[in-house]
Design a protein around this motif. Structure first.
Motif, PDB file in Angstrom:
ATOM      1  N   TYR A  21      34.330  31.458  35.503  1.00 40.47           N
ATOM      2  CA  TYR A  21      35.213  30.547  36.228  1.00 40.47           C
ATOM      3  C   TYR A  21      35.323  29.185  35.521  1.00 40.47           C
ATOM      4  O   TYR A  21      36.333  28.503  35.641  1.00 40.47           O
ATOM      5  N   LYS A  43      38.299  28.942  33.242  1.00 42.35           N
ATOM      6  CA  LYS A  43      39.659  29.041  33.782  1.00 42.35           C
ATOM      7  C   LYS A  43      40.362  27.692  33.614  1.00 42.35           C
ATOM      8  O   LYS A  43      39.762  26.634  33.831  1.00 42.35           O
ATOM      9  N   GLU A  99      39.896  38.244  47.332  1.00 42.37           N
ATOM     10  CA  GLU A  99      40.437  39.369  46.573  1.00 42.37           C
ATOM     11  C   GLU A  99      41.037  40.349  47.562  1.00 42.37           C
ATOM     12  O   GLU A  99      40.520  40.501  48.675  1.00 42.37           O
ATOM     13  N   ASP A 136      27.301  37.029  44.244  1.00 44.94           N
ATOM     14  CA  ASP A 136      28.350  37.443  43.296  1.00 44.94           C
ATOM     15  C   ASP A 136      29.342  36.313  43.019  1.00 44.94           C
ATOM     16  O   ASP A 136      29.830  36.179  41.896  1.00 44.94           O
ATOM     17  N   LYS A 165      35.950  39.881  49.732  1.00 50.26           N
ATOM     18  CA  LYS A 165      36.629  41.039  49.125  1.00 50.26           C
ATOM     19  C   LYS A 165      37.437  41.716  50.219  1.00 50.26           C
ATOM     20  O   LYS A 165      37.147  41.554  51.405  1.00 50.26           O
ATOM     21  N   GLN A 200      44.199  30.498  40.656  1.00 53.24           N
ATOM     22  CA  GLN A 200      44.898  31.742  40.361  1.00 53.24           C
ATOM     23  C   GLN A 200      45.345  32.400  41.647  1.00 53.24           C
ATOM     24  O   GLN A 200      44.726  32.135  42.683  1.00 53.24           O
TER      25      GLN A 200
HETATM   26  C1  BG6 Z   1      32.999  38.433  38.901  1.00 52.45           C
HETATM   27  C2  BG6 Z   1      32.499  39.144  40.111  1.00 52.45           C
HETATM   28  O1  BG6 Z   1      32.072  37.486  38.485  1.00 52.45           O
HETATM   29  O2  BG6 Z   1      34.245  37.807  39.198  1.00 52.45           O
HETATM   30  C3  BG6 Z   1      33.534  40.122  40.642  1.00 52.45           C
HETATM   31  O3  BG6 Z   1      31.307  39.832  39.796  1.00 52.45           O
HETATM   32  C4  BG6 Z   1      34.881  39.455  40.828  1.00 52.45           C
HETATM   33  O4  BG6 Z   1      33.108  40.704  41.868  1.00 52.45           O
HETATM   34  C5  BG6 Z   1      35.271  38.690  39.587  1.00 52.45           C
HETATM   35  O5  BG6 Z   1      35.831  40.467  41.108  1.00 52.45           O
HETATM   36  C6  BG6 Z   1      36.521  37.876  39.809  1.00 52.45           C
HETATM   37  O6  BG6 Z   1      36.966  37.338  38.614  1.00 52.45           O
HETATM   38  P1  BG6 Z   1      38.495  36.976  38.403  1.00 52.45           P
HETATM   39  O7  BG6 Z   1      38.514  36.267  37.096  1.00 52.45           O
HETATM   40  O8  BG6 Z   1      39.243  38.268  38.391  1.00 52.45           O
HETATM   41  O9  BG6 Z   1      38.883  36.121  39.552  1.00 52.45           O
END
Ligand code: BG6
Length: 489
Positions: A180, A183, A217, A236, A337, A378
């Motif tokens: 992150y 980003k 997500e 996570d 999630k 995002q």
């Molecule tokens: C990861 C997590 O660090 O980041 C995942 O383990 C998650 O569970 C992912 O889906 C999300 O990353 P991004 O860049 O797709 O937002």
């Protein structure tokens, strides 16, 4: 140095992360001429594979997204020719001796720098680091190792991991990645704050009512249940991605942009926070649901997840920073999630205008009149500021409107993937966006007591339907702190 060779070894080369993110990022860097003239890429994993098979596997995920220039296919071929594979066990020094031999052949006697990317589960980090550092580190240049979370499950296991890695590597050689931080919008946070006069003076409890860090997500843990069940959403996403953003957001002005100066300030923020308690969080887990003739699975329908799992797939939390700048300001986090949308954003809600002359135009709900700054990390990157504006016309009607910086309109060129930025930084020895061990330790100290309590007391997560906006409890948590989630209003 134009005579030196950079060797990049992706350990765990046949895994998902390597295929989806790391090899494509390396290719993008090559395509952008960001890699040194002499470089070689090695894939290392247990699976038996030839160089050709590795190239085939990688080529499926490489994309020519950048500018879609015509020579992309050629560039891809040239890149693939520099990729090699070595199969071996992760704990076999002997196999790393063989890898070293192969590396030396390709490095053609040059000065070499070696970067290892550990795209493997954490229980084998230490083995790989031991073998690689003892048997395959550079003899005449630098050796660096990038590691991906999870860095342990709690303070104790993380501390143990740090101690073990330090037997073989110095802190300077370890690059703990939190993607992150790579980003674009997260990197921009400091630019926004420290290079615009209009924001920094407002950046405190005097003007900011609350800050919200939101991750959602629109898919579940499909296929990753085995990993996920052992960690849960707090470990996570919150303890790392969201907390890192919070630290960057809230830190004091660093002495300089130097990595140590920035990380010193981040650690101070983390150490000024009170460890979370049970009443500061709400946890949830998604349940099966059917909508429009389609059915969506429950978390516990995943065959790799125990039927009675209490693992949280959603969490909301209220955090506080006990320092002069932020005293009393709630920092609310929400991560989940299988929600209704995929989004990551930072929302800053400002205080009411004292003695607002236009109070009457907002009815009884003055909250609706406050300014809000949103950084949408995002998708569809944007920064917008909600302001009050007069609707043109003869009357006096006010409207909440957006000053909107939409990246796709302002910067139409595609935004690099976070892994590109971070790999390039690791190659260049830039540590600003990597996590230092004391930062990691401070982050775990905030969450460990809560995680232990959730497990010991077997707290049952609130169920929410797949594809919904998450558990109602998240609203009550926010309301307890006089906050309304900005993404829902
Ligand atoms: C990861 C997590 O660090 O980041 C995942 O383990 C998650 O569970 C992912 O889906 C999300 O990353 P991004 O860049 O797709 O937002």
């Amino acid at each position: 140095n134009s005579e030196s060779t950079l060797s990049i070894t992706v350990v765990g080369a046949s895994g998902d992360l390597a295929k989806k993110k790391i090899f494509p990022a390396l290719f993008a860097l090559y395509y952008e001429d960001c890699l040194p003239k002499n470089f070689v890429v090695f894939g290392y994993a247990r699976t038996k594979m030839t160089d050709e098979e590795l190239r085939n596997m990688i080529s499926r995920t490489l994309t020519c997204r950048i500018d879609k220039r015509e020579n992309c296919e050629d560039k891809m071929d040239q890149f693939l020719k520099r990729c090699f594979y070595h199969s071996g066990q992760y704990n076999s020094e002997e196999h790393f001796v063989e890898l070293n031999k192969k590396m030396k052949e390709k490095e053609a006697g040059n000065l070499s720098n070696r970067l290892f990317y550990l795209s493997v589960p954490p229980n084998i980090f230490v083995d790989v680091v031991r073998c690689a550092s003892l048997r395959a580190s550079s003899e005449n240049g630098w050796t660096r190792v990038i590691v991906e979370k999870p860095f342990g499950r709690d303070s104790e296991s993380s501390g143990e991991l740090t101690r073990c890695l330090k037997q073989y590597l110095t802190e300077d050689q370890i690059f703990r990645i939190d993607h992150y931080l790579g980003k674009e919008l997260v990197e921009n946070l400091s630019v926004l704050r420290f290079s615009n006069l209009v924001f920094e003076p407002l950046w405190s409890r005097n003007y900011i009512r609350n800050v919200q860090l939101i991750f959602s997500e629109d898919f579940g843990t499909e296929g990753r249940g085995g990993y996920f069940d052992n960690y849960g959403i707090i470990r996570d996403i919150m303890q790392n991605h969201l907390l890192q953003i919070l630290a960057l957001f809230a830190m004091e002005t660093p002495v300089s942009l130097d990595a140590e100066d920035i990380r010193n300030e981040k650690v101070k923020v983390l150490r000024s926070m009170r460890p979370l308690q049970l009443e500061d969080v709400v946890v949830g887990q998604y349940k099966g649901h059917s909508k429009g003739g389609k059915s969506y699975p429950a978390y516990t329908d995943d065959p790799t997840v125990p039927k009675d799992s209490l693992t949280a797939t959603f969490a909301a939390a209220a955090l506080f920073i006990n320092n002069a700048r932020w005293d009393g300001v709630p920092f609310l986090m929400k991560a989940g999630k299988a929600l209704h949308t995929k989004r990551a954003e930072i929302r800053v809600q400002f205080r009411h205008v004292p003695g607002n002359l236009y109070r009457r135009n907002f009815g009884t709900d003055l909250d609706k009149a406050t300014n809000e700054l949103v950084l949408r990390v995002q998708p569809d990157e944007a920064i917008y500021l909600k302001i009050n504006n007069k609707v043109p016309g003869l009357g006096m009607r006010l409207d909440r409107s957006d000053l909107n910086l939409l990246y796709r309109a302002r910067y139409p060129r595609e935004i690099p993937d976070a892994y590109e930025r971070l790999l390039l930084d690791a190659i260049e020895g830039e540590r600003r966006l990597f996590i230092r061990s004391d930062e990691l330790d401070a982050a775990w100290q905030l969450f460990t007591p809560l995680l232990n309590e959730l497990e010991e007391k077997k707290i049952v997560p609130e169920l929410y339907p797949y594809g919904s906006r998450g558990p109602v409890g998240a609203h009550y948590l926010a309301a307890n702190h006089n906050v309304r989630w900005g993404d829902l209003s």
